[in-house]
Design an enzyme around this catalytic site. Structure first.
Site, short mmCIF file in Angstrom:
data_model
loop_
_atom_site.label_atom_id
_atom_site.label_comp_id
_atom_site.label_asym_id
_atom_site.label_seq_id
_atom_site.Cartn_x
_atom_site.Cartn_y
_atom_site.Cartn_z
N PHE A 58 0.85 -1.18 0.00
CA PHE A 58 0.00 0.00 0.00
C PHE A 58 0.90 1.25 0.00
O PHE A 58 1.23 1.80 1.05
CB PHE A 58 -0.90 0.00 1.25
N SER A 88 7.58 -0.77 0.01
CA SER A 88 8.31 0.45 0.39
C SER A 88 9.78 0.14 0.65
O SER A 88 10.66 0.96 0.38
CB SER A 88 7.68 1.10 1.62
N SER A 142 8.11 -4.17 17.19
CA SER A 142 8.82 -2.90 17.30
C SER A 142 9.34 -2.69 18.72
O SER A 142 10.48 -2.27 18.93
CB SER A 142 7.84 -1.78 16.92
N ASP A 165 5.60 2.97 9.38
CA ASP A 165 4.46 2.50 8.58
C ASP A 165 3.97 1.17 9.17
O ASP A 165 3.70 0.21 8.46
CB ASP A 165 4.90 2.33 7.12
N HIS A 224 -1.72 0.52 12.85
CA HIS A 224 -2.45 1.78 12.84
C HIS A 224 -3.34 1.99 14.05
O HIS A 224 -4.13 2.93 14.09
CB HIS A 224 -3.28 1.90 11.56
MG MG Z 1 1.07 2.43 5.19
#
Ligand code: MG
Length: 205
Positions: free
Chosen positions: A15, A47, A119, A136, A139
């Site tokens: 994404f 990414s 993380s 990233d 969320h």
């Molecule tokens: Mg993202």
């Protein structure tokens, strides 16, 4: 800067919009000559490929951190669940195999160092200053806050903090990434560099 992609990027799950990919690449190209970089939330490596290609240009390394068990929205029954990435034996998401395939196909094994971990654990004894951090990951507010608190402090002065999925308007998306973007600005440690689509770029003062 034009990016020479070593594979058909449209085949890589993920994404990230084209303009965001370009901005991520340009930022990494600018700062990765003065230290290692780190990405949180690699998923299948989309990414990571852009970020890693820029690091490779500068002979730098990119730590690609992801537990590869998927974020909340990737779990079974959720909106972004991908059955191809489900390990039926473990009954868990597993994007690591796909990630490795894509990094290998991109000739980035000399640049990208996968950190298969949460993380919180990866940051526990981390002591290496970083030229650029790209957040990233999950969320939820908890996940985003954990990523911000764990990693933003390691960005070197002059380095870049990038945050994906910033939606100032709540109708466009979840608010957690925007919350940590605002926290970074309010900390006085970062100044606004640019916003490209949902990617926010900040410079460590
Ligand atoms: Mg993202």
């Amino acid at each position: 800067m034009t990016i020479k992609l070593p594979l058909d990027i449209s085949q890589v799950k993920g994404f990230l919009a084209d303009d965001e990919a370009q901005a991520l690449y340009d930022a990494a190209l600018e700062v990765s000559h003065f230290g290692p970089c780190l990405e949180i939330g690699s998923y299948c490596g989309k990414s990571t490929i852009y970020f890693g290609l820029a690091c490779q240009q500068n002979n730098a390394v990119l730590y690609a951190l992801d537990h590869h068990r998927g974020s909340e929205e990737h779990q079974k029954g959720e909106m972004f669940h991908d059955p191809d990435l489900f390990d039926g034996q473990a009954e868990l998401m597993d994007s690591f195999r796909e990630f490795r395939t894509n990094i290998r196909a991109s000739d980035l094994e000399d640049t990208v160092i996968p950190l298969v971990s949460s993380s919180a654990i990866a940051s526990k004894q981390w002591a290496t200053p970083l030229a650029m951090v790209f957040i990233d990951g999950g969320h939820s507010l908890d996940a985003a806050l954990c990523d911000y608190r764990s990693w933003a402090c390691h960005v070197k002065p002059g380095g870049i903090l990038a945050i994906h999925d910033i939606f100032p308007n709540a109708e466009d998306g979840g608010q957690a990434p925007y919350e940590i973007y605002k926290l970074a600005l309010a900390s006085g440690l970062f100044e606004k560099l640019s916003r490209v689509n949902s990617l926010g770029l900040l410079r460590r003062i």
